[in-house]
Design an enzyme around this catalytic site. Sequence first.
Site, PDB file in Angstrom:
ATOM      1  N   HIS A  51      -4.287 -10.305  -3.473  1.00  0.00           N
ATOM      2  CA  HIS A  51      -5.277  -9.482  -2.984  1.00  0.00           C
ATOM      3  C   HIS A  51      -6.193  -9.762  -4.222  1.00  0.00           C
ATOM      4  CE1 HIS A  51      -2.290  -9.373   0.454  1.00  0.00           C
ATOM      5  NE2 HIS A  51      -2.258 -10.539   0.299  1.00  0.00           N
ATOM      6  N   CYS A  71     -26.374  -8.593  -9.909  1.00  0.00           N
ATOM      7  CA  CYS A  71     -26.506  -8.821 -10.627  1.00  0.00           C
ATOM      8  C   CYS A  71     -28.447  -8.687 -11.065  1.00  0.00           C
ATOM      9  CB  CYS A  71     -26.096  -9.947 -10.691  1.00  0.00           C
ATOM     10  SG  CYS A  71     -26.073 -10.586 -12.744  1.00  0.00           S
ATOM     11  N   ALA A  94       0.655  -1.452  -0.059  1.00  0.00           N
ATOM     12  CA  ALA A  94      -0.278  -0.207  -0.008  1.00  0.00           C
ATOM     13  C   ALA A  94       0.984   1.177  -0.336  1.00  0.00           C
ATOM     14  CB  ALA A  94      -0.621   0.082   1.316  1.00  0.00           C
ATOM     15  N   CYS A 108     -20.360 -11.481 -10.369  1.00  0.00           N
ATOM     16  CA  CYS A 108     -21.932 -11.819  -9.800  1.00  0.00           C
ATOM     17  C   CYS A 108     -21.347 -13.101  -9.293  1.00  0.00           C
ATOM     18  CB  CYS A 108     -23.300 -11.755 -10.846  1.00  0.00           C
ATOM     19  SG  CYS A 108     -24.477 -13.363 -10.049  1.00  0.00           S
ATOM     20  N   ILE A 118      -4.926  -3.595  -4.778  1.00  0.00           N
ATOM     21  CA  ILE A 118      -5.643  -3.577  -5.377  1.00  0.00           C
ATOM     22  C   ILE A 118      -6.680  -2.853  -5.897  1.00  0.00           C
ATOM     23  CG2 ILE A 118      -6.653  -5.503  -3.845  1.00  0.00           C
ATOM     24  CD1 ILE A 118      -8.655  -3.499  -2.041  1.00  0.00           C
ATOM     25  N   ASP A 119      -5.662  -1.876  -5.899  1.00  0.00           N
ATOM     26  CA  ASP A 119      -6.116  -0.413  -6.712  1.00  0.00           C
ATOM     27  C   ASP A 119      -5.685   0.205  -8.064  1.00  0.00           C
ATOM     28  OD1 ASP A 119      -3.196   0.446  -6.738  1.00  0.00           O
ATOM     29  OD2 ASP A 119      -3.078   1.304  -4.869  1.00  0.00           O
ATOM     30  N   ASN A 163      10.885   1.725   2.962  1.00  0.00           N
ATOM     31  CA  ASN A 163       9.673   1.495   3.519  1.00  0.00           C
ATOM     32  C   ASN A 163      10.354   2.569   4.554  1.00  0.00           C
ATOM     33  OD1 ASN A 163       7.057   0.245   3.642  1.00  0.00           O
ATOM     34  ND2 ASN A 163       7.427   0.111   6.207  1.00  0.00           N
ATOM     35  N   ARG A 198      -1.602   0.956   8.206  1.00  0.00           N
ATOM     36  CA  ARG A 198      -1.234   0.741   9.229  1.00  0.00           C
ATOM     37  C   ARG A 198      -0.031   1.662   9.521  1.00  0.00           C
ATOM     38  NH1 ARG A 198      -1.452  -4.150   6.998  1.00  0.00           N
ATOM     39  NH2 ARG A 198      -2.483  -5.767   7.477  1.00  0.00           N
TER      40      ARG A 198
HETATM   41  P1  OAD Z   1       0.458  -1.819   4.593  1.00  0.00           P
HETATM   42  O1  OAD Z   1       0.044  -0.574   5.820  1.00  0.00           O
HETATM   43  O2  OAD Z   1       0.486  -2.543   6.285  1.00  0.00           O
HETATM   44  O3  OAD Z   1       1.913  -1.100   4.887  1.00  0.00           O
HETATM   45  C1  OAD Z   1       2.352  -0.298   4.266  1.00  0.00           C
HETATM   46  C2  OAD Z   1       4.292   0.654   4.537  1.00  0.00           C
HETATM   47  O4  OAD Z   1       3.762   1.386   3.715  1.00  0.00           O
HETATM   48  C3  OAD Z   1       3.959   0.662   5.986  1.00  0.00           C
HETATM   49  O5  OAD Z   1       5.145   0.129   7.055  1.00  0.00           O
HETATM   50  C4  OAD Z   1       4.294   2.014   5.793  1.00  0.00           C
HETATM   51  O6  OAD Z   1       5.474   2.956   6.578  1.00  0.00           O
HETATM   52  C5  OAD Z   1       4.969   2.278   4.480  1.00  0.00           C
HETATM   53  N1  OAD Z   1       4.970   3.207   3.483  1.00  0.00           N
HETATM   54  C6  OAD Z   1       3.965   4.004   3.356  1.00  0.00           C
HETATM   55  N2  OAD Z   1       3.497   5.170   2.337  1.00  0.00           N
HETATM   56  C7  OAD Z   1       4.929   5.055   2.100  1.00  0.00           C
HETATM   57  C8  OAD Z   1       5.773   5.995   1.167  1.00  0.00           C
HETATM   58  N3  OAD Z   1       5.338   7.181   0.469  1.00  0.00           N
HETATM   59  N4  OAD Z   1       7.388   5.496   0.700  1.00  0.00           N
HETATM   60  C9  OAD Z   1       7.649   4.721   1.434  1.00  0.00           C
HETATM   61  N5  OAD Z   1       6.897   3.718   2.575  1.00  0.00           N
HETATM   62  C10 OAD Z   1       5.851   4.254   2.635  1.00  0.00           C
HETATM   63  O7  OAD Z   1      -0.051  -1.947   3.783  1.00  0.00           O
HETATM   64  P2  OAD Z   1       0.582  -3.495   2.629  1.00  0.00           P
HETATM   65  O8  OAD Z   1       1.818  -4.009   4.006  1.00  0.00           O
HETATM   66  O9  OAD Z   1       0.548  -3.638   2.065  1.00  0.00           O
HETATM   67  O10 OAD Z   1      -5.345  -6.870   2.507  1.00  0.00           O
HETATM   68  O11 OAD Z   1      -0.577  -4.726   3.755  1.00  0.00           O
HETATM   69  C11 OAD Z   1      -1.109  -5.623   3.314  1.00  0.00           C
HETATM   70  C12 OAD Z   1      -2.035  -6.084   3.353  1.00  0.00           C
HETATM   71  O12 OAD Z   1      -3.027  -5.896   4.664  1.00  0.00           O
HETATM   72  C13 OAD Z   1      -2.533  -5.028   2.473  1.00  0.00           C
HETATM   73  O13 OAD Z   1      -2.516  -6.153   0.423  1.00  0.00           O
HETATM   74  C14 OAD Z   1      -4.513  -5.506   2.676  1.00  0.00           C
HETATM   75  C15 OAD Z   1      -4.278  -4.877   3.963  1.00  0.00           C
HETATM   76  O14 OAD Z   1      -4.793  -5.475   4.984  1.00  0.00           O
HETATM   77  C16 OAD Z   1      -6.344  -7.171   2.082  1.00  0.00           C
HETATM   78  O15 OAD Z   1      -6.945  -6.552   2.339  1.00  0.00           O
HETATM   79  C17 OAD Z   1      -6.331  -8.861   2.025  1.00  0.00           C
END
Ligand code: OAD
Length: 237
Positions: A120, A149, A23, A128, A104-105, A212, A35
Amino acid sequence: MDKLETLKNWISESSRIVAFTGAGVSTESGIKDFRSVDGLYNQKFEYPPETIISHSFYERNPEYFFRFYREKMLPLGFSPNITHRVLARWEAEGRLQAVVTQNIDGLHQKAGSQRVHELHGSVLRNYCVRCRRFYPAEFIRDAQGVPRCSCGGIVKPDVVLYEEGLDQAVIEQSVMAIRRADLLLVLGTSLTVYPAAGFLHYYRGNRLVLINRDETPYDHSADLVFHQSLGEIFSKL
Ligand code: OAD
């Protein structure tokens, strides 16, 4: 040599780069992550977000699920940022093999990336549950309440909810790409959600780069770590 120079050298020497993204790659496009302090999971809702976007909750309370999904998870109208664009450019140049994403974007594809493995799923695909008819994301956005649907079935986003399994073909393609990668870039992910985070273990090389903002549980096993914003780094690559 400083870290950025090392990264630039590794990129120029690579022909099978794989980017594993989360994300954090899309926050600079205006989409909130999960997070971070201002992320989705640190906002207050009636239920914990992980509960709302679980399969059993979707079954039990589809009205609430779709209200939340529409408001918080359906990121339409956003544009790719510099990170998405540079990754797409590297693929076009024959340097990057694949993007494996938890997002998912659809922004990697919007930037021009062709080989994107979406662990994901994607908000852009909706089916549907009864007759499998396809619907675009705008249909979900514009529907009132639970999207239906014409046959009466619920139109469900092709997004992996908690308690649901990942698509087997996507897993295989992702694992294969990561196994063959000469440089693995792990970008904008907290690496806390499994099985996705565990995919890093399939990498066999010695150029694992983690970019990160916050620390991650895998920092110690990376060969190069940047705790900086992606835009700051990718604007120099
Ligand atoms: P998280 O929100 O857990 O982690 C995003 C990380 O990106 C964080 O540790 C931030 O420090 C870092 N971050 C944010 N903006 C940044 C930037 N501009 N530059 C560098 N780092 C940055 O997101 P994911 O790890 O993608 O699943 O989360 C994993 C899954 O948790 C998602 O796919 C989703 C969620 O539940 C489902 O929906 C199934």
